[in-house]
Structures are given as structure tokens and as C-alpha cells.
Design a protein around this motif. Structure first.
Motif, short mmCIF file in Angstrom:
data_model
loop_
_atom_site.label_atom_id
_atom_site.label_comp_id
_atom_site.label_asym_id
_atom_site.label_seq_id
_atom_site.Cartn_x
_atom_site.Cartn_y
_atom_site.Cartn_z
N PRO A 1 17.58 19.49 45.17
CA PRO A 1 17.96 18.26 44.46
C PRO A 1 16.78 17.47 43.89
N LYS A 56 15.44 16.71 35.21
CA LYS A 56 16.29 15.89 34.34
C LYS A 56 15.48 14.77 33.69
N ARG A 79 15.63 19.21 40.74
CA ARG A 79 16.62 19.01 39.68
C ARG A 79 16.46 17.62 39.07
N HIS A 80 16.25 16.62 39.91
CA HIS A 80 16.10 15.25 39.43
C HIS A 80 14.85 15.12 38.55
N ARG A 81 13.72 15.69 39.00
CA ARG A 81 12.49 15.65 38.21
C ARG A 81 12.66 16.36 36.88
#
Length: 115
Positions: free
Chosen positions: A84, A91, A87-89
Motif C-alpha cells: 500500500p 499515485k 502504491r500511494h507513492r
């Protein structure tokens, strides 16, 4: 999946955006560096390729967005896609890259205000 492999479309998108904006951003950068002259307006060698560069930008960033926003269930276990925080980085990087690409691709229309 290799982490570098999934970053290639995003990097390609920003490089294509630079190619699409080089005919307009190039003269502005030269002016900001103090280089001037009437010949700067003739720096349009890449102008015929602008639509191709824009198409490449849209395709590569579209593919990247599809890869980043796919469901986490489609990721291989223990891959970068399944983490997660990663994935956040990705995005955040995707949206910063997309914003930069939009600025470069649309520079032909707003750069006149600064020249």
C-alpha cells in the motif's frame, strides 16, 4: 513484477511531454537565461512532431494510470504493486508527472502571456 519496469511508462510520458513542449518551452527557457534575438522565434524544428508527441504522452500516461489504479487483487503477492505505501507513492508521482506533462503539452497556448 520489477519496480523499474512499471515506472518506464511514466518516465516515457514525461519525456514525450518534454518533446511536445520543446518548441514552445525552449525559447522561453532561452529568454529566461538572458539569450534573446529574433532567431528564437524560428526554433520550431519539433513542431511537426507535436501531435505525435502528444499522442505518446496520452498513451503512456493512460497505460501508467491503468497499471497504478488496477485492483490490488491483480498484483502478484510480495510485489511492489501489492504494498500500500508503494502504491500511494506511485499515485502521487503519477499525478505530479501528469500535471507536468499537461503544463508542457499545453504550453503552446499559455506561453504567449509570458513572452
Amino acid at each position: 513484477m520489477n519496480q523499474n519496469e512499471s515506472n518506464l511508462p511514466m518516465v516515457g510520458g514525461i519525456i514525450a511531454a518534454i518533446g511536445a513542449g520543446v518548441c514552445c518551452v525552449g525559447p522561453l527557457v532561452l529568454l529566461l537565461l538572458g539569450i534573446s534575438g529574433s532567431w528564437i522565434s524560428n526554433l520550431t524544428a519539433f513542431e511537426p512532431y507535436r501531435p505525435l508527441f502528444i499522442l505518446v504522452v496520452v498513451l503512456l500516461l493512460g497505460y501508467t494510470g491503468w497499471r497504478i489504479y488496477r485492483p490490488i487483487e491483480e498484483c502478484e503477492p510480495d510485489s511492489a504493486c501489492a504494498i500500500p505505501a508503494t502504491r500511494h507513492r506511485r499515485k502521487i508521482t503519477f499525478w505530479l508527472t501528469s500535471a507536468t506533462a499537461i503544463v508542457l503539452v499545453t504550453s503552446n497556448y499559455w506561453i504567449l502571456w509570458f513572452a
